[in-house]
Design an enzyme around this catalytic site. Structure first.
Site, PDB file in Angstrom:
ATOM      1  N   SER A 151       0.854  -1.186   0.000  1.00 46.88           N
ATOM      2  CA  SER A 151       0.000   0.000   0.000  1.00 46.88           C
ATOM      3  C   SER A 151       0.889   1.236   0.000  1.00 46.88           C
ATOM      4  CB  SER A 151      -0.883   0.008   1.253  1.00 46.88           C
ATOM      5  OG  SER A 151      -1.471   1.275   1.478  1.00 46.88           O
ATOM      6  N   TYR A 165      -0.945  -0.773  10.728  1.00 39.95           N
ATOM      7  CA  TYR A 165      -1.180  -0.984   9.294  1.00 39.95           C
ATOM      8  C   TYR A 165       0.003  -0.488   8.469  1.00 39.95           C
ATOM      9  CZ  TYR A 165      -3.479  -0.978   4.753  1.00 39.95           C
ATOM     10  OH  TYR A 165      -3.783  -1.212   3.430  1.00 39.95           O
ATOM     11  N   LYS A 169       2.607  -2.762   6.065  1.00 41.72           N
ATOM     12  CA  LYS A 169       2.747  -2.554   4.628  1.00 41.72           C
ATOM     13  C   LYS A 169       4.166  -2.130   4.243  1.00 41.72           C
ATOM     14  CE  LYS A 169      -1.358  -3.764   3.464  1.00 41.72           C
ATOM     15  NZ  LYS A 169      -1.572  -4.999   2.649  1.00 41.72           N
TER      16      LYS A 169
END
Length: 275
Positions: A151, A165, A169
């Protein structure tokens, strides 16, 4: 004169897409099937997974669904074995399964939520890649394409995201580089794709104001659609990218190019003489 696009043809190839039932995963699976690959869909959502597999079979390729929780190592091993049992081999693997949270309050983020997110987004992806590579190494010829979905949150810090998160990533991007370095000797290409905010079910949990801000700060002027990943995934899965490995392909409509600014939230702190 018609151009020869056989370099992108995946006829005769077999593929596995984790988290392939919906959203980005479904888009990846659809692109591979459109190019002629047989595609296995792995997901925890059986109903959506079966529907996606059925839609791919309408493209005149073989496709089936298998349930797999990528935080479970035994289920991952069974997943790989099932794909080989049905298709006979594994040529392309897209590691997309992941979860996210909409929270920007790391100071109160629970440890158990951190562990859950890492178990799926990072540990699970590493385990999938590990067993995919083992299968590709056993095959003749020894070769394969592994594509990890990261991402832009792994490249820049984003509003409405959080440390867990973003860290997962970012780790996926560097893990991709390390695996590419190791597995090049087996003719296995390992690359990653970093999409932007994509119109997936998770996006539906955001506000209309937030979505408009994404449009306003993206040079291409719209929120990323799942089908915007068709080209990138096909490129990395096909012979067109045979000499590309260890790279992170950012596909974000230019969102990370410019100086977009999200105002920081401020907490009013009185002057020292008034405390």
């Amino acid at each position: 004169m018609k151009e020869n696009l056989s370099i992108f043809d995946l006829t005769g190839k077999t593929a596995l897409v984790t988290g392939g039932a919906a959203g980005i995963g479904r888009a990846c699976a659809t692109a591979l099937a459109m190019a002629g690959a047989d595609v296995a869909i792995a997901d925890v959502n059986k109903d959506l997974g079966e529907k996606t597999a059925a839609s791919l079979r309408e493209l005149d390729v073989k496709s089936f669904f298998l349930r797999c929780d990528v935080s479970n190592e035994e289920q991952i091993q069974t997943m790989i074995s099932s794909v080989v049992e049905v298709f006979g081999k594994l040529d392309i693997a897209v590691n997309n399964a992941g979860i996210g949270v909409i929270s920007d309050q790391d100071e109160i983020f629970p440890k158990n939520e951190w562990d859950k997110l890492m178990a799926i987004n990072l540990d699970g992806l590493w385990l999938c890649a590990k067993y995919q590579a083992q299968q590709m190494i056993r095959q003749t010829p020894t070769e394969g394409k592994i594509i990890n979905i990261s991402s832009i949150a792994g490249v820049v810090s984003l509003p409405m995201s959080n440390g867990a998160y973003d860290a997962s990533k970012s780790a996926v991007i560097h893990l991709t580089k390390q695996l590419a370095l190791q597995w090049g000797r087996f003719n296995i290409n390992v690359n990653s794709i970093s999409p932007s905010y994509v119109l997936t079910p998770m996006m539906s949990r955001t506000t209309l104001k937030f979505r408009q801000r994404i449009r306003d700060t993206t040079p291409m002027g719209h929120i990323q659609r799942p089908e915007d990943l068709y080209g990138p995934i096909l490129y990395l899965a096909s012979a067109a990218s045979d000499y590309m490995t260890g790279q992170n392909l950012i596909v974000d409509g230019g969102h990370t190019l410019g100086p977009w600014i999200e105002p920081a939230r401020k907490r009013e702190i009185p002057p020292p003489n008034q405390r």
